[in-house]
Design a protein around this motif. Structure first.
Motif, PDB file in Angstrom:
ATOM      1  N   SER A  56     -11.775  10.544  17.674  1.00  0.00           N
ATOM      2  CA  SER A  56     -12.181   9.156  17.945  1.00  0.00           C
ATOM      3  C   SER A  56     -11.905   8.755  19.385  1.00  0.00           C
ATOM      4  CB  SER A  56     -11.445   8.207  16.996  1.00  0.00           C
ATOM      5  OG  SER A  56     -10.055   8.186  17.282  1.00  0.00           O
ATOM      6  N   TYR A  80     -14.574   3.151  19.626  1.00  0.00           N
ATOM      7  CA  TYR A  80     -14.085   1.957  18.929  1.00  0.00           C
ATOM      8  C   TYR A  80     -14.891   0.718  19.332  1.00  0.00           C
ATOM      9  CZ  TYR A  80     -10.051   4.683  17.452  1.00  0.00           C
ATOM     10  OH  TYR A  80      -9.239   5.632  16.875  1.00  0.00           O
ATOM     11  N   LEU A  84     -16.920  -1.648  16.745  1.00  0.00           N
ATOM     12  CA  LEU A  84     -16.504  -3.021  16.480  1.00  0.00           C
ATOM     13  C   LEU A  84     -17.479  -4.053  17.012  1.00  0.00           C
ATOM     14  CD1 LEU A  84     -12.691  -2.663  17.257  1.00  0.00           C
ATOM     15  CD2 LEU A  84     -13.835  -2.602  15.046  1.00  0.00           C
ATOM     16  N   TRP A  90     -17.793  -5.567  10.539  1.00  0.00           N
ATOM     17  CA  TRP A  90     -16.974  -6.702  10.099  1.00  0.00           C
ATOM     18  C   TRP A  90     -17.433  -7.205   8.740  1.00  0.00           C
ATOM     19  CZ3 TRP A  90     -12.703  -6.907  12.630  1.00  0.00           C
ATOM     20  CH2 TRP A  90     -12.666  -6.526  13.964  1.00  0.00           C
ATOM     21  N   ALA A  93     -15.999  -4.771   6.278  1.00  0.00           N
ATOM     22  CA  ALA A  93     -14.555  -4.992   6.146  1.00  0.00           C
ATOM     23  C   ALA A  93     -14.265  -6.242   5.324  1.00  0.00           C
ATOM     24  CB  ALA A  93     -13.920  -5.108   7.538  1.00  0.00           C
ATOM     25  N   ALA A 268     -13.651   6.948  14.509  1.00  0.00           N
ATOM     26  CA  ALA A 268     -13.032   5.652  14.834  1.00  0.00           C
ATOM     27  C   ALA A 268     -13.026   4.733  13.613  1.00  0.00           C
ATOM     28  CB  ALA A 268     -13.784   5.001  15.994  1.00  0.00           C
ATOM     29  N   GLY A 269     -14.104   4.741  12.858  1.00  0.00           N
ATOM     30  CA  GLY A 269     -14.140   3.954  11.625  1.00  0.00           C
ATOM     31  C   GLY A 269     -13.131   4.444  10.605  1.00  0.00           C
ATOM     32  N   ILE A 272      -9.655   3.134  11.698  1.00  0.00           N
ATOM     33  CA  ILE A 272      -9.476   1.694  11.442  1.00  0.00           C
ATOM     34  C   ILE A 272      -9.407   1.421   9.941  1.00  0.00           C
ATOM     35  CG2 ILE A 272     -10.579  -0.561  11.697  1.00  0.00           C
ATOM     36  CD1 ILE A 272     -11.689   0.377  14.339  1.00  0.00           C
ATOM     37  N   THR A 273     -10.164   2.151   9.148  1.00  0.00           N
ATOM     38  CA  THR A 273     -10.133   1.957   7.696  1.00  0.00           C
ATOM     39  C   THR A 273      -8.800   2.396   7.099  1.00  0.00           C
ATOM     40  OG1 THR A 273     -12.528   2.319   7.613  1.00  0.00           O
ATOM     41  CG2 THR A 273     -11.321   2.496   5.546  1.00  0.00           C
ATOM     42  N   ALA A 275      -5.917   2.496   8.690  1.00  0.00           N
ATOM     43  CA  ALA A 275      -4.759   1.820   9.292  1.00  0.00           C
ATOM     44  C   ALA A 275      -4.106   0.802   8.359  1.00  0.00           C
ATOM     45  CB  ALA A 275      -5.179   1.165  10.611  1.00  0.00           C
TER      46      ALA A 275
END
Length: 299
Positions: A56, A80, A84, A90, A93, A268-269, A272-273, A275
């Motif tokens: 990432s 990232y 984003l 978003w 999410a 990267a997704g 973030i998922t 985290a």
């Protein structure tokens, strides 16, 4: 008649104080093998996460470099930013967050009350009911796809987030109730009786005395439900049809194209998922281990 005599060597009792088995491997060798095995298991478990994070942070031309480097030559957050900046991430999410909070709150409320009732009250079928509830855990989730699909279609709940809530509850609640029943079974009846003798009603004794003692179990149930709901893919990919109702796992799967895949954005997704789950597990791992172990003892 001749008498049968037992030889002295055969009749001698063995020395029980002597060690039964003698290891011919030196202690330093056993310790070395143990540490080597632990390090291999550690690298085997952690390396996929490291590779996801490293990919990432790589530039797009470096991702496809041959041979691939273990350590990125340069770091960039462009993947990232590309992920984003789009509004879809978003929305995915937010859908996952709404679904996770709804399923977790409902699961905790039902499992706490049902587990307390099964642990404290005896009724017809109170012994067989907990065992019967776990039968659903023996089936692979894929076997329940068609029955769930028919039910949701009959109710008109296909392609909706609220349609996924009863689906998730149906296979998560039995284990949650089982764990909470085990926790409430460990709380002595004398504590509840003492609270009621002091003037508490049954509800006040439950709220002020029993429920705080079952806090590790509640945390364990909430964490387990949250992790599974946040990462669930099979049912969501089957029952969610439109792009606006997609969850994060579905959104990430949409980044995999037929002919090409943007691996940098996809990794990267993934970071973030994962985290939020890693953060929650880091702070609640003590309660999670204690809750699962404590609930399983009496369950």
């Amino acid at each position: 008649m001749t008498s049968l005599t037992i030889p002295e060597s055969t009749a001698r009792t063995p020395d029980l104080s002597a060690p039964l088995r003698r290891s011919w491997t030196p202690k330093w060798a056993r310790t070395s093998f143990l540490y080597v095995g632990l390090w291999v298991a550690f690298v085997w478990s952690v390396f996929p996460f490291y590779w996801m994070i490293a990919t990432s942070l790589r530039a797009k031309d470096e991702i496809f470099a041959r041979p691939p480097g273990i350590i990125p030559h340069s770091f960039t957050f462009q993947n990232y930013i590309d992920l984003l900046v789009g509004a879809e991430f978003w929305r995915y999410a937010l859908n996952s967050l709404i679904l996770t909070i709804s399923v977790t709150v409902i699961s905790v409320l039902i499992s706490v009350t049902a587990g307390y009732a099964m642990a404290r009250h005896r009724f017809k079928g109170s012994v067989a009911l907990p065992l019967f509830m776990l039968y659903g855990q023996m089936f692979p989730p894929v076997l329940l796809l068609i029955p769930f699909y028919i039910q949701l279609r009959w109710l008109g709940w296909l392609d909706s987030l609220y349609g996924l809530i009863p689906v998730y509850l149906s296979y998560m609640l039995p284990l949650c109730v089982w764990l909470m029943r085990g926790f409430f079974s460990q709380v002595p009846h004398s504590l509840e009786d003492a609270a009621r003798m002091d003037g508490c009603t049954r509800w006040q004794a439950f709220w002020r005395v029993i429920l705080p003692m079952a806090r590790p179990g509640i945390v364990a149930v909430a964490t387990w439900v949250m992790i599974h709901t946040w990462n669930e893919f099979l049912y969501a990919s089957t029952f969610i049809l439109s792009d606006k109702n997609r969850t994060l796992p579905l959104g990430l799967s949409g980044l995999i194209g037929q002919y090409t895949t943007d691996w940098g954005v996809l990794m990267a997704g993934g970071v973030i998922t994962a985290a939020p789950i890693l953060i929650v597990f880091f702070f609640l791992q003590k309660h999670l281990v204690a809750g699962v172990g404590g609930g399983a003892v009496k369950g």
